[in-house]
Design a protein around this motif. Structure first.
Motif, PDB file in Angstrom:
ATOM      1  N   GLY A  14     -11.838  52.444 -74.390  1.00 20.93           N
ATOM      2  CA  GLY A  14     -11.567  52.065 -73.080  1.00 20.93           C
ATOM      3  C   GLY A  14     -12.876  52.515 -72.226  1.00 20.93           C
ATOM      4  O   GLY A  14     -13.157  51.495 -71.244  1.00 20.93           O
ATOM      5  N   LEU A  15     -14.034  53.317 -72.611  1.00 20.30           N
ATOM      6  CA  LEU A  15     -15.226  53.294 -71.974  1.00 20.30           C
ATOM      7  C   LEU A  15     -15.829  51.868 -72.036  1.00 20.30           C
ATOM      8  O   LEU A  15     -16.445  51.485 -71.152  1.00 20.30           O
ATOM      9  CB  LEU A  15     -16.023  54.365 -72.372  1.00 20.30           C
ATOM     10  N   PHE A  16     -15.854  51.406 -73.228  1.00 23.94           N
ATOM     11  CA  PHE A  16     -16.794  50.087 -73.442  1.00 23.94           C
ATOM     12  C   PHE A  16     -16.243  48.997 -72.669  1.00 23.94           C
ATOM     13  O   PHE A  16     -16.753  48.205 -72.168  1.00 23.94           O
ATOM     14  CB  PHE A  16     -16.439  49.722 -75.149  1.00 23.94           C
ATOM     15  N   LEU A  17     -14.810  49.084 -72.757  1.00 26.85           N
ATOM     16  CA  LEU A  17     -14.193  47.838 -71.964  1.00 26.85           C
ATOM     17  C   LEU A  17     -14.363  47.897 -70.568  1.00 26.85           C
ATOM     18  O   LEU A  17     -14.614  46.895 -69.944  1.00 26.85           O
ATOM     19  CB  LEU A  17     -12.571  47.762 -72.318  1.00 26.85           C
ATOM     20  N   THR A  79     -14.417  36.623 -73.426  1.00 28.70           N
ATOM     21  CA  THR A  79     -15.277  37.532 -74.106  1.00 28.70           C
ATOM     22  C   THR A  79     -14.803  38.832 -73.968  1.00 28.70           C
ATOM     23  O   THR A  79     -14.765  39.625 -74.914  1.00 28.70           O
ATOM     24  CB  THR A  79     -16.691  37.424 -73.134  1.00 28.70           C
ATOM     25  N   VAL A  80     -14.106  39.362 -72.768  1.00 27.57           N
ATOM     26  CA  VAL A  80     -13.399  40.684 -72.652  1.00 27.57           C
ATOM     27  C   VAL A  80     -12.306  40.770 -73.897  1.00 27.57           C
ATOM     28  O   VAL A  80     -12.409  41.870 -74.330  1.00 27.57           O
ATOM     29  CB  VAL A  80     -13.054  40.912 -71.297  1.00 27.57           C
ATOM     30  N   LEU A  85     -11.021  43.578 -79.016  1.00 35.66           N
ATOM     31  CA  LEU A  85     -10.498  43.711 -80.455  1.00 35.66           C
ATOM     32  C   LEU A  85     -11.610  44.387 -81.179  1.00 35.66           C
ATOM     33  O   LEU A  85     -11.496  45.374 -81.939  1.00 35.66           O
ATOM     34  CB  LEU A  85     -10.329  42.364 -80.914  1.00 35.66           C
ATOM     35  N   VAL A  86     -13.126  43.891 -80.787  1.00 34.76           N
ATOM     36  CA  VAL A  86     -14.229  44.563 -81.543  1.00 34.76           C
ATOM     37  C   VAL A  86     -14.269  45.908 -81.287  1.00 34.76           C
ATOM     38  O   VAL A  86     -14.656  46.687 -82.367  1.00 34.76           O
ATOM     39  CB  VAL A  86     -15.337  43.895 -81.328  1.00 34.76           C
ATOM     40  N   VAL A  90     -14.326  49.078 -84.143  1.00 31.16           N
ATOM     41  CA  VAL A  90     -15.582  49.849 -84.355  1.00 31.16           C
ATOM     42  C   VAL A  90     -15.225  51.239 -83.781  1.00 31.16           C
ATOM     43  O   VAL A  90     -15.857  52.254 -84.494  1.00 31.16           O
ATOM     44  CB  VAL A  90     -16.629  49.217 -83.207  1.00 31.16           C
ATOM     45  N   GLY A  91     -14.653  51.320 -82.790  1.00 26.91           N
ATOM     46  CA  GLY A  91     -14.127  52.613 -82.474  1.00 26.91           C
ATOM     47  C   GLY A  91     -13.398  53.283 -83.426  1.00 26.91           C
ATOM     48  O   GLY A  91     -13.691  54.825 -83.908  1.00 26.91           O
TER      49      GLY A  91
END
Length: 365
Positions: A14-17, A79-80, A85-86, A90-91
């Motif tokens: 969530g933070l990354f997105l 890209t988003v 998904l990535v 990774v999380g």
């Protein structure tokens, strides 16, 4: 219920997105504003040359800006989606790596018992909160191991110090008192014997509650037959039906478990009653025809020094407490239910262990 790993993964993703979306939206809006400002300051283009009937006119600059911005929004959306998904993958991996010491601590705590208190987590790595938690747990195990060892030494010393004077007292009563005081002599011997039984029961209870240091395969059906051959009652009919079953445990404690179950069924019985013992599919069941016991008193049966009825022979009040402790030490469950017409049905459910079948035997006593 979501796990900590799932929650951490959602937080990381969530933070990354959120930061990615804010960045892309900000860049696109600033790019649109910059392009419009630059195009607005350009001079008008000259008239396009005429080639025959066709006029070679380039697209208006404002329309070209909108096409570039729309393309930029499409690329940003794609890209988003890929980043979403990535970031989840990774999380998930990062959360698992962070929580790996927690899983190690949990696995050690589940595996520990009195017989393997020497094991430690011994977590390596940087001096962080998880390392501090593991070291605190190891320190607690050190204190617990020392306490258990002290209790074991106390039990061994108590066994010697208490049994020796009782044996001396019994010998003095049997040899020193004359025959003309037979009633007093018998009463003293009775209380001496009862005290010895109480001490033995307390020591067995303490040993069972401390767990098993060593295990070995024990044929429980042979233990049942041995107990029945050594005991019984003149006015109580005892029948047994057993099938081969092997338990990984302590033969002395298992013998005491069966003995206490049979003695309890005989003691809490009516004159001319019956006791039925079965061992099948890893379940040892003892039924008797004693007095009725209310369901709300079932829990008191396994409490030390609890006696629900006046019995034919006064016991120590520890019989079923010892049964419950020995069963727990062997990973078994004790279940109790009322027997139709009075009495109880006590069942000890053992974990299944493969054993060689030798046929089913029936032993009426």
């Amino acid at each position: 219920m979501t796990t900590v790993r799932v929650r951490l993964t959602l937080i990381y993703s969530g933070l990354f997105l959120l930061t990615s979306v804010v960045l892309l939206v900000t860049v696109n809006l600033l790019l649109r504003q910059a392009l419009r400002s630059r195009i607005g300051g350009l001079p008008d283009p000259p008239d396009a040359p005429v080639r025959g009937d066709l006029v070679d006119r380039p697209p208006p600059l404002p329309d070209l800006v909108e096409e570039v911005i729309n393309y930029q929004w499409g690329v940003a959306a794609l890209t988003v989606g890929v980043l979403a998904l990535v970031s989840v993958i990774v999380g998930w991996l990062v959360a698992g790596r962070i929580l790996r010491p927690i899983h190690r601590i949990t696995a050690t705590a589940r595996r520990l018992s009195v017989s393997n208190l020497h094991e430690r987590i011994a977590l390596s790595g940087p001096r962080d909160e998880l390392k501090e938690l593991a070291d605190t747990f190891d320190a607690m195990l050190d204190r617990l191991e020392r306490s258990v060892e002290a209790q074991r030494r106390f039990i061994a010393n108590a066994s010697h110090e208490l049994r020796t004077p009782l044996a001396v007292q019994r010998a003095a009563i049997e040899i020193g008192l004359p025959e003309d005081v037979g009633e007093i002599r018998d009463k003293l011997l009775f209380h001496n014997h009862r005290t010895e039984n109480l001490i033995d029961a307390l020591l067995v209870l303490a040993q069972a509650e401390h767990g098993l240091d060593r295990r070995r395969p024990v044929a429980l059906d042979e233990v049942v037959r041995l107990v029945l051959a050594e005991g019984g009652s003149d006015d109580i009919t005892v029948t047994a039906r057993t099938e081969p079953f092997v338990v990984d445990g302590d033969p002395v404690l298992l013998n005491r478990l069966v003995t206490n179950l049979v003695d309890n069924a005989i003691r809490y019985n009516r004159s001319g009653g019956t006791v039925e013992i079965t061992l099948t599919h890893g379940v040892l069941t003892v039924r008797n025809t004693g007095p009725e016991v209310p369901r709300e008193r079932f829990g008191d049966l396994f409490e030390p020094f609890r006696r629900l009825h006046t019995t034919r022979e006064q016991g120590t009040g520890l019989g079923l407490s010892i049964v419950a402790s020995i069963a727990k030490a062997h990973g078994a469950d004790v279940r109790v239910s009322p027997n139709p017409g009075g009495g109880l049905e006590l069942a000890v459910v053992f974990a299944r262990h493969p054993g060689r079948l030798r046929g089913i035997t029936t032993n009426p006593l």
